[in-house]
Every structure is written in C-alpha cells, then in structure tokens.
Design a protein around this motif. Structure first.
Motif, mmCIF file in Angstrom:
data_model
loop_
_atom_site.group_PDB
_atom_site.id
_atom_site.type_symbol
_atom_site.label_atom_id
_atom_site.label_comp_id
_atom_site.label_asym_id
_atom_site.label_seq_id
_atom_site.Cartn_x
_atom_site.Cartn_y
_atom_site.Cartn_z
ATOM 1 N N ALA A 213 -67.260 1.325 56.491
ATOM 2 C CA ALA A 213 -67.291 2.250 55.350
ATOM 3 C C ALA A 213 -68.333 1.818 54.328
ATOM 4 C CB ALA A 213 -65.908 2.325 54.716
ATOM 5 N N PHE A 214 -68.395 0.529 54.049
ATOM 6 C CA PHE A 214 -69.407 0.017 53.122
ATOM 7 C C PHE A 214 -70.810 0.324 53.630
ATOM 8 C CE2 PHE A 214 -72.257 -3.750 53.216
ATOM 9 C CZ PHE A 214 -72.890 -3.531 52.004
ATOM 10 N N ARG A 215 -71.059 0.050 54.897
ATOM 11 C CA ARG A 215 -72.401 0.257 55.441
ATOM 12 C C ARG A 215 -72.789 1.731 55.399
ATOM 13 N NH1 ARG A 215 -70.828 -3.766 60.397
ATOM 14 N NH2 ARG A 215 -71.575 -5.707 59.470
ATOM 15 N N LYS A 216 -71.840 2.609 55.679
ATOM 16 C CA LYS A 216 -72.149 4.041 55.635
ATOM 17 C C LYS A 216 -72.379 4.508 54.209
ATOM 18 C CE LYS A 216 -69.839 5.234 59.965
ATOM 19 N NZ LYS A 216 -68.562 5.606 60.609
ATOM 20 N N ALA A 217 -71.597 3.978 53.268
ATOM 21 C CA ALA A 217 -71.795 4.360 51.864
ATOM 22 C C ALA A 217 -73.151 3.871 51.364
ATOM 23 C CB ALA A 217 -70.659 3.792 51.014
ATOM 24 N N ARG A 218 -73.501 2.654 51.716
ATOM 25 C CA ARG A 218 -74.821 2.129 51.335
ATOM 26 C C ARG A 218 -75.923 3.002 51.921
ATOM 27 N NH1 ARG A 218 -76.223 -3.732 53.542
ATOM 28 N NH2 ARG A 218 -75.813 -2.598 55.472
ATOM 29 N N ARG A 219 -75.778 3.335 53.189
ATOM 30 C CA ARG A 219 -76.780 4.155 53.864
ATOM 31 C C ARG A 219 -76.883 5.532 53.230
ATOM 32 N NH1 ARG A 219 -75.082 5.261 59.806
ATOM 33 N NH2 ARG A 219 -75.740 7.423 59.925
ATOM 34 N N PHE A 220 -75.736 6.131 52.883
ATOM 35 C CA PHE A 220 -75.708 7.452 52.260
ATOM 36 C C PHE A 220 -76.434 7.423 50.922
ATOM 37 C CE2 PHE A 220 -73.759 10.601 49.496
ATOM 38 C CZ PHE A 220 -73.729 11.746 50.281
ATOM 39 N N LEU A 221 -76.119 6.441 50.099
ATOM 40 C CA LEU A 221 -76.744 6.373 48.780
ATOM 41 C C LEU A 221 -78.234 6.093 48.868
ATOM 42 C CD1 LEU A 221 -73.970 4.401 46.872
ATOM 43 C CD2 LEU A 221 -74.570 6.813 46.578
ATOM 44 N N MET A 222 -78.640 5.323 49.868
ATOM 45 C CA MET A 222 -80.059 5.016 50.005
ATOM 46 C C MET A 222 -80.845 6.173 50.607
ATOM 47 S SD MET A 222 -79.862 1.019 51.238
ATOM 48 C CE MET A 222 -81.647 0.807 51.318
ATOM 49 N N SER A 223 -80.314 6.781 51.676
ATOM 50 C CA SER A 223 -81.091 7.800 52.381
ATOM 51 C C SER A 223 -80.932 9.186 51.773
ATOM 52 C CB SER A 223 -80.700 7.832 53.863
ATOM 53 O OG SER A 223 -79.336 8.158 54.024
ATOM 54 N N VAL A 224 -79.752 9.513 51.228
ATOM 55 C CA VAL A 224 -79.527 10.852 50.659
ATOM 56 C C VAL A 224 -79.837 10.882 49.172
ATOM 57 C CG1 VAL A 224 -77.796 12.651 50.259
ATOM 58 C CG2 VAL A 224 -77.802 11.384 52.414
ATOM 59 N N GLN A 225 -79.428 9.834 48.462
ATOM 60 C CA GLN A 225 -79.632 9.823 47.025
ATOM 61 C C GLN A 225 -80.896 9.075 46.599
ATOM 62 O OE1 GLN A 225 -77.884 11.524 44.836
ATOM 63 N NE2 GLN A 225 -76.569 12.328 46.446
ATOM 64 N N GLY A 226 -81.561 8.408 47.537
ATOM 65 C CA GLY A 226 -82.818 7.750 47.205
ATOM 66 C C GLY A 226 -82.667 6.444 46.445
ATOM 67 N N PHE A 227 -81.497 5.818 46.510
ATOM 68 C CA PHE A 227 -81.290 4.565 45.802
ATOM 69 C C PHE A 227 -81.997 3.419 46.523
ATOM 70 C CE2 PHE A 227 -76.989 5.250 43.437
ATOM 71 C CZ PHE A 227 -77.491 6.409 42.858
ATOM 72 N N SER A 228 -82.323 2.395 45.757
ATOM 73 C CA SER A 228 -82.655 1.121 46.377
ATOM 74 C C SER A 228 -81.345 0.479 46.832
ATOM 75 C CB SER A 228 -83.360 0.201 45.386
ATOM 76 O OG SER A 228 -82.450 -0.242 44.389
ATOM 77 N N GLU A 229 -81.449 -0.562 47.649
ATOM 78 C CA GLU A 229 -80.219 -1.204 48.115
ATOM 79 C C GLU A 229 -79.443 -1.815 46.951
ATOM 80 O OE1 GLU A 229 -78.662 -4.134 51.656
ATOM 81 O OE2 GLU A 229 -80.657 -4.515 50.824
ATOM 82 N N ASP A 230 -80.136 -2.452 46.020
ATOM 83 C CA ASP A 230 -79.451 -3.063 44.889
ATOM 84 C C ASP A 230 -78.731 -2.017 44.045
ATOM 85 O OD1 ASP A 230 -80.274 -5.557 45.659
ATOM 86 O OD2 ASP A 230 -82.028 -5.580 44.347
ATOM 87 N N GLU A 231 -79.387 -0.871 43.833
ATOM 88 C CA GLU A 231 -78.747 0.198 43.060
ATOM 89 C C GLU A 231 -77.508 0.718 43.790
ATOM 90 O OE1 GLU A 231 -82.410 2.367 40.719
ATOM 91 O OE2 GLU A 231 -82.229 2.683 42.869
ATOM 92 N N ALA A 232 -77.635 0.883 45.105
ATOM 93 C CA ALA A 232 -76.513 1.398 45.888
ATOM 94 C C ALA A 232 -75.305 0.474 45.791
ATOM 95 C CB ALA A 232 -76.926 1.572 47.348
ATOM 96 N N ILE A 233 -75.544 -0.820 45.894
ATOM 97 C CA ILE A 233 -74.437 -1.778 45.846
ATOM 98 C C ILE A 233 -73.803 -1.781 44.458
ATOM 99 C CG2 ILE A 233 -73.895 -4.246 45.926
ATOM 100 C CD1 ILE A 233 -75.980 -4.427 48.216
ATOM 101 N N ALA A 234 -74.616 -1.697 43.420
ATOM 102 C CA ALA A 234 -74.075 -1.660 42.058
ATOM 103 C C ALA A 234 -73.209 -0.426 41.848
ATOM 104 C CB ALA A 234 -75.221 -1.687 41.051
ATOM 105 N N VAL A 235 -73.670 0.730 42.320
ATOM 106 C CA VAL A 235 -72.896 1.964 42.159
ATOM 107 C C VAL A 235 -71.609 1.902 42.972
ATOM 108 C CG1 VAL A 235 -72.880 4.436 42.724
ATOM 109 C CG2 VAL A 235 -74.834 3.435 41.537
#
Length: 802
Positions: free
Chosen positions: A747-769
């Motif tokens: 679930a974590f990996r998919k959420a990270r991937r979603f925020l990075m690929s769909v929302q355009g986040f960097s990895e650090d931003e995705a983890i913080a959110v």
C-alpha cells in the motif's frame, strides 16, 4: 606498543570511523540481514525497467526485455554478498540475461521453477528444463533466454567462496546443466528451501546457510565434473585433498610446494603437474588463497576486531608491506581502507532503521531541491469528458444457473452479456451465505431456489470453487470450496484489450427481498465467525474452537441491520451424504432443527449499513481456474466497504473483453472483516461500465483503484500478483505467506507511486504527504491475500485547483 614493520598506524579519524561502525555492526548483528527486495508495483511504469536492471546488477546480470514485456509483473528478493555467497528468488517475464563483464571467476547457478530456460553462446546451446540446474561462469560470454513468466532461483558463489573450500575444479568453458538426480537433486531441493525462507533467517542462521550452500555445491560439482576432467576421479580427489591440506596450513609463512608434496607423499614435480592440469600454478594458487582468506578475515564478525597486521600474519604473509601491496593490487584498496569501506557500508544500512539524529545526517547539507516533473500534471478527477460519447444502453442481467459461476474466475468462461463502453447494467447477485437461513433468504425465491438447489439426485451448480471437480483432495464437494463466492457474469466489454482499464461505477444498490412465507418483503443477511477468521485462535470462552453464525434483519430505508438470532455451527450432512464438521464448503443447506438457535438479546445494537459488492473482478491473465477468495491485480474479493453507491473501481484489463464478474454482496462490513465474513446479503445493483482505451492517465495502473466523491482508495495486498510470484503453487502459497507487514509495504509503495506519477510529487514530498495526510487502514485479514488500503483525500489538492 611494538608495531610490526610495514604497517602504517591508522589515523585517529580512521580509528574513530572504524570503531563507530564496528560497534554499531556488532550491536545489531541480527538486524542487518542484507536482504534486498524489488517489486515492480513499487515503481512508476517508466522507471520499472531501469530499477529491474539495477537489482539484477547486484547479481552481475544484465537484462534486455523482449516481446514488449518490460511492464509485466516482476519481483526479486536477494540476500547475501556477491563477494561470497548470494541467493535470489526472481519472478521474471520474457527477457534475455547475460553477465556483466568482470574479472572474477564467479559461478552463477539458476534453477527455473515454471518453464524451461534457453542458454546459448558462441559454440553451444542448451535447454534447461524446469527443476534442473544450470551453472555458468560469469567471466565467459553467454545468454539466457526467459520466455513468458517464470520463477527462477539464482545463486552466486564467488571465486573466494569456491577456493576457500579447496575446490579442485577446472574453469568452465561452457555452461553446465545438472538434472535433479543424485547429489544434484539434494542440492536443488536445498536451494528451493533456502530461497523460500530467504528473508526469515537470522544473521547467524544465514551465515551457517552460506557455508552449507558453498560446501554442498563444491562437493556436488567436484563429483559431477570428475568424469569430465582430463584427470581421473582419483586424481580429482587427490587434487582436492591437496587443496584442503594447503587450506589448513595457510598461516605458515614458509609453506612451499615441496613441503606440501612431502606431507601428501608425492613428488614436488607431480604436485606441480596436478596444478597445471587444473589451470593453475602452486605459487599463484597459494597467494590467491591467502589473499582471499585475509579478505574474509578483515570483515567477518569473529575476526573483525583483529588489527590488520595480525590478519596478515595469520594468513601467512611474513612481510606486512608486501601484504599491503599485493592486497591493493588484487582488490583495489589497501586492507585497512577495505575494512573501513565494508564497515561504513554496514553502518549506512543500519542508519535506515535508526531513531533519533544520526551524526552523519547532522553533518550533511540540507537538500534544497523541490523539483516537480512538469510533464506529470496534478489531477483530482478521473472522469473522461462526456462530449462525443455514443448513447448508452441499459441492460438487465438476472441471476440464474446459466449466468453464475461459483467460487472461481477464469479467462475461459463464456460471457453471458456483451455491452459497450458507457452502458449501464442492472445486475442481480446472490450471497453464498443465503443457505445459512434458507427459510429467510432462499425459500419462495424461484431463482435462488434453482441456484442453490441440491438434493441427493441433483445439484444445480455443481462446481463450487477452483479445486478438482471430483473432490479428490478433501472430499468436500465439486471444486472443494477453493473459492466460495457466487459471481454473476462474466460481462464482455466491446473493444476492451490488455493495456486498457475498465471502470465500474456503482450507481445504486438494494438488498434482495425475502419471498419466504411469512417474511415477504423483508431483508436478511448472515455473518459467519468462521474458522478462517482472524479471531479463531484467540477465543476466550468455551467451547474452543467454535464457529458461530448470526442472522441479521436489514432495514435499508433506516440504514441499519439488527441481529435476529445466532447459532453455533453444528456438523451438517449435505444432500450427497458428506458431513461438514466445519464451515468448509459453500451453499450447504443448514437444517434449522440441527442447530441451537439463540435469539438476540441486545435489541439496542444497530449496525450501520455500508452496502457494497465484495467481489468485482476482471478475468485474470492466467489460464487456470482461479480461487475467488484471494484478491489481486485483477480485482476480485476486494472487500472494501468504500466501494458502494457513488464509488468507482478502475481495473486493468488482462484479457480481451475484460470479462467482468460481480458478487459477494454485503450489507455492512468493518475494516478488517475480522470474523471472516461481513453481513452477507443478496443484492441487486445498477452499475455503469466505462472502457478507458489506452488512456495515458492509466498507463501506470496495475492494481484495483477505488475512487469515491472525496477520496482515492489504493488497494495494497501482501502479494499483489501472487499467481506470478508463486507460480503453479500460488493458490496455496498465498494463504501461507500473507502478512499485514507485506500488505502495508505494498500500500505504501502504491501510494508513493500514485503521488509521484499522478500528482507529480518528488519522492520526498510524497513521503511527507503520506505521513501527514494519508490514512492507511486494514482492509481485510481473512481473504488469503491480506489487504491494506491507502486513503488519499482529494481535499489535499483543492487549493491548487482554485
């Protein structure tokens, strides 16, 4: 303090670094297990191939995808050190593997578990059958072709690991293939067991296993190769005995070929010839073994506190300056620097699990970059524009024996309805638990009576589950109950092809009214606290263990359900005469006279309704009948109550037409579905089905994605594609191998991937959110493939939409 000549005294900073790393390493020797894992689901689609190549590089392997397979499911778990022994378990699709050029004569072994491999080179070509072992030398050119999806065990033994055991083997000119016979069979089975438990061993256990693997492999290969060597088996045994004798005397600085020859009772000239016959010279072999012994001693836990000088002398180097020089020539670093690099790599790995400020982090510069990919726009709506769509058609899909399949999914099922994108379908579903109270949920309902019909003469729907139809395993009944859900469908969606996405939107749901005499127009459901429930081994009161069934009345207009009565499960004899001592087969009609019915005593307890379909599935890509219980990439038994009215689920298409099935209707369920079931209640729903044809927004979707009015709900599983991960044994292994830890990681990996690929986040931003605003919850712990979901609220992004 007397210093031995030629060894420089280390600086205070070097001493500090070495001591710090050493102490941390020794404190956490069981935690730093050096296990690395790769799952394709963890990464956006455009980076998966690169990350896959990176993980294979740890095995000194290079990969080239073929047949457009780079986006298919792949996974790897590795453990060990490629400078000694490394073991990996791979799931790989079609590709060609080759070795990354290197100086070491490392040996690599591969054992395919699902299908044959093809190994080819300049003058050779061979086929490696499933279950056989192929061994290649990593400094020689070769290619291994994988066709289709395959599970492969891989292990590597460094030249040092081989020589450490005094192995008298000749370098391979060509790959060797060993069928599972004799000692090779023992080795192959041992490797299968080791790979299965690769992440479960403690550090001490793993070190013992490394020694076992190397010793058994050396024994096997020397025995197998003896007949192919230019020497006779007796000469091979003699040479092996000589290398063992050398190994025992490596500490002797005066060791010579003459001394070894005397000990073994042969002439020095004959000893030299034996080495020449094996592609070596005595002098080179002795120096290499001493260097390898010293290299191991510098970093092994038993000798890591020894000064470098002591290591040198314990390995037979009489001149410390010469040891420094030859060690650097061989390994690229002086021995002291080599040890420090190893220790720093260990401490870096341990810092990943450290709480509190690590010194290294305080000294580092704060990252200033907040790069965001311009080509990955943020979105908070998945709906396609409606302009230009053709008029939709409304269909009705009633439930009957011709329109249901019970307990399994399959790409070979004939569709019962064909629709176009944008059409709506009124779809009837039956709960497999209606037989828990047949007088309330089956009697008088002609359709339900026909589907559940089971007498000594006839069973309307014979197969119930993906097991053997002759019930040859447990004797429960056709299909063995390996899958339990009554599914309506499948529905063929025109023009749907692999690579597309099908959206199923729930427009409305209503429970199916009872037609039982005296109960007409009322609504009922059942909850089973079953043997597969999470609670089953944790009961407090007697009798233990036990199963319990609670029958509910459902009040859809008022939005709640209330318990009517319950009864402990008592052995039931089905119409074919099979006794079911537990709730082990779906649709067994319960004889009310045979159970102890207990009226509900808490009339004040009202369960809020959360109507939803537990099962919404497309057909899996695999050819077998697939158990309906464990969910996976194709959807299936998702059991997430958020997938109710107004919600949509997006499913990746694996077969032409998608082949959509719906079932397992629930009136209410809590997160976790702890007892094994929800309030199981037959329902009719109206769904809108939309085909997203090669939509770039979904190019990265490889799992069921739920969307509600205000949230995205990402579905994580212990094993996101267990059918590929475990191969032919997948439908059994997934039940044994699931855990909440694995599901949370997914679930974590998919959420990270979603925020990075769909929302355009960097990895650090995705983890913080994720840490501040994403809710992770337990979906279910009872469906074989346990689930954790990640809830991402759309409100997080509202400010930038204004």
């Amino acid at each position: 303090m007397l210093l031995r000549p030629g060894l420089a005294f280390p600086s205070s900073q070097v001493q500090y670094n070495q001591t710090k790393a050493l102490n941390a390493l020794l404190r956490t020797s069981d935690e730093g297990m050096n296990v690395r894992q790769f799952i394709a689901e963890s990464y956006p689609s455009d980076t998966r191939a690169h990350m896959w190549r990176e993980v294979l590089a740890e095995l000194h392997l290079h990969s080239v995808a073929v047949d457009g397979e780079s986006g298919r499911y792949s996974s790897a778990i590795l453990r060990g050190d490629r400078e000694s022994v490394i073991v990996a378990r791979l799931v790989a699709s079609s590709q060609v593997l080759s070795s990354i050029p290197q100086r070491s004569r490392m040996l690599m072994g591969m054992i395919p578990l699902e299908a044959a491999l093809e190994v080819a080179g300049g003058s050779f070509s061979l086929k490696v059958d499933s279950g056989a072992l192929v061994v290649v030398q990593m400094d020689r050119p070769w290619e291994i072709r994988i066709s289709g999806s395959n599970r492969i065990l891989v292990f590597g033994l460094s030249d040092a690991a081989m020589q450490r055991r005094g192995a008298g083997w000749t370098p391979f000119a060509e790959p060797r293939c060993y069928s599972p016979k004799g000692l090779a069979s023992v080795f192959i089975r041992a490797m299968e067991s080791a790979a299965t438990e690769i992440d479960g061993f403690s550090s001490a256990e793993w070190q013992s296993l490394e020694q076992f693997i190397a010793d058994l492999f050396v024994t096997m290969i020397v025995e197998a190769e003896a007949t192919d060597m230019r020497s006779t088996p007796s000469l091979a045994a003699l040479f092996n005995r000589i290398t063992v004798a050398i190994e025992k005397r490596l500490h002797d600085p005066d060791l010579s070929s003459a001394k070894v020859a005397r000990v073994e009772g042969i002439s020095e000239r004959y000893l030299q010839k034996l080495f020449e016959q094996n592609g070596e010279s005595f002098t080179h072999y002795l120096r290499e073994r001493r260097l390898q012994r010293a290299r191991a001693a510098l970093v092994t836990s038993a000798e890591i506190r020894l000064p470098v000088a002591d290591v040198a002398y314990s390995c037979g180097f009489g001149d410390a300056a010469n040891f420094n020089r030859v060690f650097k020539e061989r390994f690229g670093l002086p021995p002291g620097a080599f040890r420090i690099r190893h220790l720093e790599s260990q401490i870096d790995g341990l810092n990943a699990e450290q709480r509190g400020w690590p010194v290294k982090a305080l000294a580092a510069k704060k990252a200033a970059s907040r790069a965001r990919a311009d080509h990955s726009p943020r979105r908070d709506e998945w709906d396609l524009p409606t302009a230009g769509r053709p008029a939709s058609t409304h269909h009705k899909l009633g439930v009957n024996t011709s329109n249901v399949h019970w307990g399994y999914f399959s790409r070979s099922l004939e569709p019962v309805l064909e629709i176009s994108s944008g059409d709506t379908v009124e779809i009837e579903t039956l709960s497999q638990h209606a037989s828990d109270a047949p007088e309330l949920m089956i009697a008088g309902d002609a359709t339900a009576e026909e589907v559940f019909h089971w007498t000594s003469d006839r069973k309307s729907v014979d197969r119930r589950g993906a097991g053997p139809v002759d019930a040859s395993i447990f004797g429960r009944g056709a299909g063995e109950g390996f899958g339990v859900h009554i599914c309506t469908g499948p529905i063929y969606v025109k023009n749907a092809e692999p690579g597309d996405v099908i959206e199923v939107r729930i427009e409305d749901m209503l429970p199916r009214p009872s037609r039982g005499p005296g109960h007409e127009g009322r609504y009922f459901g059942s909850n089973v606290a079953a043997w597969w429930g999470y609670h089953y081994g944790e009961l407090l009161t007697e009798p233990k263990p036990r199963e319990n069934i609670t029958i509910y009345e459902v009040f859809p207009e008022d939005g709640y359900a209330q318990a009517l009565y319950s009864y402990p499960w008592a052995p039931q004899t089905d119409p074919y005469g099979v006794v079911h001592r537990t709730y082990d087969y779906p649709g067994v009609p319960v004889n009310a006279a045979s159970v102890d019915i207990r009226r509900a005593t808490r009339s004040d307890i009202r369960i809020p309704l959360r109507p939803h379909f537990g099962v919404i599935a497309l057909a899996p890509r695999q050819l077998d009948l697939i158990d309906s219980v464990p969910p996976a990439y194709f959807g299936g038994n998702l059991d997430n109550w958020r997938l109710g009215k107004g919600a949509s689920v997006f499913l990746p298409v694996s077969v032409h037409g998608g082949l959509l099935s719906v079932g397992d209707p629930h009136a209410a369920q809590g997160d976790g579905e702890l007892s094994g079931t929800a309030i199981e209640c037959s329902m009719t729903g109206r769904v809108k089905i939309t085909l997203h044809k090669k939509d770039p927004r979904f190019k990265d979707l490889t799992y069921p994605l739920i969307e509600t009015h205000g949230e995205w709900v990402l579905t994580g599983f212990s094993h996101p594609d267990y059918l590929a991960e475990f191969g032919a044994k997948g439908q059994g292994e997934v039940y044994a191998k699931s855990s909440l830890d694995l599901a949370m990681k997914d679930a974590f990996r998919k959420a990270r991937r979603f925020l990075m690929s769909v929302q355009g986040f960097s990895e650090d931003e995705a983890i913080a959110v994720m840490s501040a605003a994403v809710d992770f919850g337990v979906t279910q712990v009872v469906d074989g493939n346990w689930g954790v979901h990640a809830i991402i609220r759309k409100a997080i992004f509202e400010s930038e939409q204004e």
